[in-house]
Design a protein around this motif. Sequence first.
Motif, mmCIF file in Angstrom:
data_model
loop_
_atom_site.group_PDB
_atom_site.id
_atom_site.type_symbol
_atom_site.label_atom_id
_atom_site.label_comp_id
_atom_site.label_asym_id
_atom_site.label_seq_id
_atom_site.Cartn_x
_atom_site.Cartn_y
_atom_site.Cartn_z
ATOM 1 N N ARG A 82 -19.500 23.164 92.473
ATOM 2 C CA ARG A 82 -19.874 24.574 92.640
ATOM 3 C C ARG A 82 -19.486 25.099 94.010
ATOM 4 O O ARG A 82 -19.776 26.245 94.336
ATOM 5 C CB ARG A 82 -21.390 24.734 92.439
ATOM 6 C CG ARG A 82 -21.880 24.400 91.049
ATOM 7 C CD ARG A 82 -23.308 24.869 90.855
ATOM 8 N NE ARG A 82 -24.229 24.143 91.705
ATOM 9 C CZ ARG A 82 -24.901 23.052 91.329
ATOM 10 N NH1 ARG A 82 -24.731 22.564 90.113
ATOM 11 N NH2 ARG A 82 -25.735 22.444 92.154
ATOM 12 N N GLU A 83 -18.864 24.285 94.831
ATOM 13 C CA GLU A 83 -18.509 24.664 96.200
ATOM 14 C C GLU A 83 -17.000 24.887 96.296
ATOM 15 O O GLU A 83 -16.225 23.933 96.401
ATOM 16 C CB GLU A 83 -18.973 23.563 97.155
ATOM 17 C CG GLU A 83 -18.542 23.751 98.601
ATOM 18 C CD GLU A 83 -18.842 25.125 99.148
ATOM 19 O OE1 GLU A 83 -17.892 25.923 99.244
ATOM 20 O OE2 GLU A 83 -20.002 25.398 99.458
ATOM 21 N N PRO A 84 -16.555 26.134 96.235
ATOM 22 C CA PRO A 84 -15.110 26.412 96.196
ATOM 23 C C PRO A 84 -14.338 25.904 97.410
ATOM 24 O O PRO A 84 -13.188 25.489 97.277
ATOM 25 C CB PRO A 84 -15.054 27.947 96.102
ATOM 26 C CG PRO A 84 -16.377 28.348 95.552
ATOM 27 C CD PRO A 84 -17.348 27.354 96.094
ATOM 28 N N PRO A 228 -28.677 24.665 104.019
ATOM 29 C CA PRO A 228 -27.679 23.853 103.320
ATOM 30 C C PRO A 228 -26.668 24.774 102.642
ATOM 31 O O PRO A 228 -26.932 25.970 102.459
ATOM 32 C CB PRO A 228 -28.505 23.066 102.287
ATOM 33 C CG PRO A 228 -29.736 23.894 102.080
ATOM 34 C CD PRO A 228 -30.005 24.573 103.384
ATOM 35 N N TYR A 229 -25.516 24.218 102.262
ATOM 36 C CA TYR A 229 -24.454 25.031 101.670
ATOM 37 C C TYR A 229 -24.718 25.294 100.185
ATOM 38 O O TYR A 229 -23.948 24.890 99.313
ATOM 39 C CB TYR A 229 -23.100 24.337 101.843
ATOM 40 C CG TYR A 229 -22.670 24.150 103.280
ATOM 41 C CD1 TYR A 229 -22.391 25.243 104.097
ATOM 42 C CD2 TYR A 229 -22.533 22.873 103.819
ATOM 43 C CE1 TYR A 229 -21.997 25.073 105.414
ATOM 44 C CE2 TYR A 229 -22.127 22.697 105.140
ATOM 45 C CZ TYR A 229 -21.866 23.795 105.932
ATOM 46 O OH TYR A 229 -21.469 23.628 107.241
ATOM 47 N N THR A 230 -25.805 25.991 99.907
ATOM 48 C CA THR A 230 -26.181 26.295 98.522
ATOM 49 C C THR A 230 -26.703 27.731 98.435
ATOM 50 O O THR A 230 -27.053 28.344 99.455
ATOM 51 C CB THR A 230 -27.277 25.346 98.015
ATOM 52 O OG1 THR A 230 -28.464 25.532 98.819
ATOM 53 C CG2 THR A 230 -26.834 23.889 98.091
ATOM 54 N N LEU A 257 -21.638 30.521 99.209
ATOM 55 C CA LEU A 257 -22.879 30.262 98.482
ATOM 56 C C LEU A 257 -24.092 30.691 99.300
ATOM 57 O O LEU A 257 -25.041 31.274 98.755
ATOM 58 C CB LEU A 257 -22.973 28.774 98.127
ATOM 59 C CG LEU A 257 -21.912 28.250 97.166
ATOM 60 C CD1 LEU A 257 -22.147 26.762 96.871
ATOM 61 C CD2 LEU A 257 -21.900 29.033 95.857
ATOM 62 N N ILE A 258 -24.076 30.418 100.604
ATOM 63 C CA ILE A 258 -25.169 30.878 101.461
ATOM 64 C C ILE A 258 -25.219 32.407 101.458
ATOM 65 O O ILE A 258 -26.293 33.013 101.377
ATOM 66 C CB ILE A 258 -24.998 30.348 102.898
ATOM 67 C CG1 ILE A 258 -25.122 28.823 102.926
ATOM 68 C CG2 ILE A 258 -26.031 30.975 103.826
ATOM 69 C CD1 ILE A 258 -24.849 28.207 104.290
ATOM 70 N N ALA A 259 -24.036 33.037 101.534
ATOM 71 C CA ALA A 259 -23.977 34.507 101.531
ATOM 72 C C ALA A 259 -24.542 35.072 100.236
ATOM 73 O O ALA A 259 -25.276 36.069 100.251
ATOM 74 C CB ALA A 259 -22.533 34.962 101.729
ATOM 75 N N LEU A 260 -24.212 34.449 99.101
ATOM 76 C CA LEU A 260 -24.706 34.939 97.810
ATOM 77 C C LEU A 260 -26.221 34.805 97.728
ATOM 78 O O LEU A 260 -26.911 35.712 97.239
ATOM 79 C CB LEU A 260 -24.042 34.171 96.673
ATOM 80 C CG LEU A 260 -24.446 34.576 95.252
ATOM 81 C CD1 LEU A 260 -24.153 36.055 95.007
ATOM 82 C CD2 LEU A 260 -23.723 33.710 94.226
ATOM 83 N N ASP A 284 -13.991 32.830 101.994
ATOM 84 C CA ASP A 284 -13.722 33.662 100.830
ATOM 85 C C ASP A 284 -13.575 32.784 99.596
ATOM 86 O O ASP A 284 -13.216 31.608 99.680
ATOM 87 C CB ASP A 284 -12.447 34.482 101.044
ATOM 88 C CG ASP A 284 -12.294 35.572 100.004
ATOM 89 O OD1 ASP A 284 -13.319 35.954 99.384
ATOM 90 O OD2 ASP A 284 -11.164 36.030 99.787
ATOM 91 N N SER A 285 -13.846 33.370 98.429
ATOM 92 C CA SER A 285 -13.707 32.647 97.166
ATOM 93 C C SER A 285 -13.877 33.633 96.024
ATOM 94 O O SER A 285 -14.206 34.806 96.225
ATOM 95 C CB SER A 285 -14.763 31.542 97.040
ATOM 96 O OG SER A 285 -16.048 32.115 96.832
ATOM 97 N N LEU A 286 -13.692 33.134 94.802
ATOM 98 C CA LEU A 286 -13.923 33.961 93.622
ATOM 99 C C LEU A 286 -15.386 34.380 93.551
ATOM 100 O O LEU A 286 -15.703 35.480 93.082
ATOM 101 C CB LEU A 286 -13.529 33.187 92.367
ATOM 102 C CG LEU A 286 -13.645 33.943 91.037
ATOM 103 C CD1 LEU A 286 -12.729 35.163 91.021
ATOM 104 C CD2 LEU A 286 -13.322 33.009 89.869
#
Length: 343
Positions: A82-84, A228-230, A257-260, A284-286
């Motif tokens: 789940r981590e682009p 954490p990076y989630t 993921l943190i931003a979301l 950046d990512s989808l």
Amino acid sequence: MQRKPIRRPTIATMAGDLGVSPATVSYALNDKPGVSPALRERILAHAREVGWVPNFGAKALRLGLTGNIGLVLVRDPEEISREPYYSSVTAGIESATSASGYELLLRFVEGGTAAELDVYRSWAENRRVDGVVLLDLSVDDPRPRALEELGMPFAVLGDHGGDERFVKVVTPESSDAQILVDHVLACGYDACIQLTGPMRYGHETRRADLLRELCAEAGLRHVLAEAPYTIAGGTQAFSRIGDLDGARAAVIASSDLIALGALREIRSRGIDVPRQMGVISWDDSLIAEVAAPAITALDRAPFLKGRCAGELLARLVRNEVEAGTASASGPSTLVPRESTGPR
């Protein structure tokens, strides 16, 4: 009628075609002295014509190599899926290693640095890999010194200043931070909420220092929380941020993921994005692109960074570059989206 198998061109067959010795062909293909320029060009032209490609497996055997490059990720495989960012970096490394005739040996471990070092010791003892790529160096990271003691070359994606046998891809951390702060100022925000990844990583402490200094210079209030990076990490980190006394703040998160996660928490409180608060991702990512609203992000080209690290390590293993060689990755590009904007 049964077709004859297509003959794969070799040094011996090309030598027969050209009427020269196999040693002459080998010298020409490997750019060694002892062959005239005209003959070398004639041999190279013939190699291109017949579609000759080097047999990396045989070359590795001659050099006493395994033909494998290793990568250990101290992560849950499901989390990585789940981590682009890590998926892109890994794909870049694999692209480079396969193009150089190597296989990428990928291992996931849980248990932290100690478990990762156990993998390296096992690989060294059993001669499984010729070198490894290191990601996410921590403060006072023990892995570079351990790899040096094992006699294992390595490539670092990021900053490292040791004297071990390694190469590295340097990322533009200072200019990345400046791009983000400039965007915050251009959008009229007057405070910065920085949500970092785990601060045990060297790049996170450097990012925190850079943003803190740049915000002070620009007169922006700066607060920080670790996560954490989630997605859940982003939600929880933002929840720990206290009242900013009515400041119009921009969140700068260390991953998409943190931003979301932060974005979801902000909107659940009825805060308008971007009018009252902005959200920016350092990656950046989808995910950033399809979020609602879409998240402004820094495109740091992780695939290209991974590919560069893989290429450098393959060349180091083959003694084509000197230990200590550093390659600077290209500049990052800000992708403005709906999560930031003017008042």
